[in-house]
Design a protein around this motif. Sequence first.
Motif, mmCIF file in Angstrom:
data_model
loop_
_atom_site.group_PDB
_atom_site.id
_atom_site.type_symbol
_atom_site.label_atom_id
_atom_site.label_comp_id
_atom_site.label_asym_id
_atom_site.label_seq_id
_atom_site.Cartn_x
_atom_site.Cartn_y
_atom_site.Cartn_z
ATOM 1 N N ALA A 6 45.561 50.845 39.739
ATOM 2 C CA ALA A 6 45.944 49.447 39.956
ATOM 3 C C ALA A 6 46.958 49.363 41.088
ATOM 4 C CB ALA A 6 46.545 48.857 38.684
ATOM 5 N N GLN A 7 46.758 48.437 41.971
ATOM 6 C CA GLN A 7 47.678 48.138 43.079
ATOM 7 C C GLN A 7 48.060 49.388 43.868
ATOM 8 O OE1 GLN A 7 51.231 46.032 41.928
ATOM 9 N NE2 GLN A 7 51.368 44.994 43.881
ATOM 10 N N ARG A 92 39.789 50.685 36.377
ATOM 11 C CA ARG A 92 40.246 50.194 37.680
ATOM 12 C C ARG A 92 40.534 48.706 37.502
ATOM 13 N NH1 ARG A 92 38.723 52.654 42.218
ATOM 14 N NH2 ARG A 92 37.877 50.760 43.125
ATOM 15 N N THR A 94 41.790 44.895 39.175
ATOM 16 C CA THR A 94 41.914 44.034 40.355
ATOM 17 C C THR A 94 42.552 42.718 39.933
ATOM 18 O OG1 THR A 94 39.921 45.000 41.331
ATOM 19 C CG2 THR A 94 40.625 42.867 42.205
ATOM 20 N N LYS A 95 43.468 42.213 40.750
ATOM 21 C CA LYS A 95 44.155 40.945 40.488
ATOM 22 C C LYS A 95 43.753 39.925 41.544
ATOM 23 C CE LYS A 95 47.211 38.217 38.547
ATOM 24 N NZ LYS A 95 47.113 37.767 37.178
ATOM 25 N N TYR A 96 43.477 38.688 41.096
ATOM 26 C CA TYR A 96 43.104 37.590 41.986
ATOM 27 C C TYR A 96 44.221 36.563 42.073
ATOM 28 C CZ TYR A 96 38.409 39.412 42.327
ATOM 29 O OH TYR A 96 37.331 40.212 42.604
ATOM 30 N N VAL A 106 41.294 38.071 46.409
ATOM 31 C CA VAL A 106 41.912 39.258 45.828
ATOM 32 C C VAL A 106 43.363 39.360 46.277
ATOM 33 C CG1 VAL A 106 41.856 41.790 45.797
ATOM 34 C CG2 VAL A 106 39.721 40.495 45.712
ATOM 35 N N TRP A 108 45.408 42.105 44.885
ATOM 36 C CA TRP A 108 45.423 43.566 44.994
ATOM 37 C C TRP A 108 44.245 44.164 44.241
ATOM 38 C CZ3 TRP A 108 45.809 45.553 40.147
ATOM 39 C CH2 TRP A 108 46.625 44.910 39.212
ATOM 40 N N THR A 109 43.875 45.357 44.663
ATOM 41 C CA THR A 109 42.767 46.075 44.033
ATOM 42 C C THR A 109 43.308 47.360 43.412
ATOM 43 O OG1 THR A 109 42.247 47.404 45.978
ATOM 44 C CG2 THR A 109 41.178 45.247 45.810
ATOM 45 N N ALA A 110 42.410 48.148 42.868
ATOM 46 C CA ALA A 110 42.811 49.436 42.316
ATOM 47 C C ALA A 110 43.421 50.310 43.409
ATOM 48 C CB ALA A 110 41.606 50.137 41.684
#
Length: 114
Positions: A6-7, A92, A94-96, A106, A108-110
């Motif tokens: 994450a991030q 994994r 992901t934050k939107y 998005v 941040w992603t993994a």
Amino acid sequence: MPKINAQGKTFTCDRDRNLRKVLLENDIELYNGKSKIINCMGIGSCGTCAVVVEGLTSEKNWKEKARLGLPPHSSSSDRRLACQIKVTEDIRVTKYDGFWGQGSEVVWTAESDI
């Protein structure tokens, strides 16, 4: 021990740990904007910890189904509430964008921040 990406960070946790707690313990920016201070602190009523999770986790419970069935979320969305997830396998995250994490951009992603 399950591995979480994450991030841009990778860390492990004990099986069946709460995803919200694990993310916050590892300094992951789980909340967008003012939802950092205005959230339900993990009881599943606000929906601001919504994320997309790739990998196996616990099934959605009634709280998560109920909250994700109300606007601005949608029961047909792929979002999950981090506060209601038990980590069971490698995942994994992901934050939107959007106050509730309901947006289409998005944050941040993994792998990393966007």
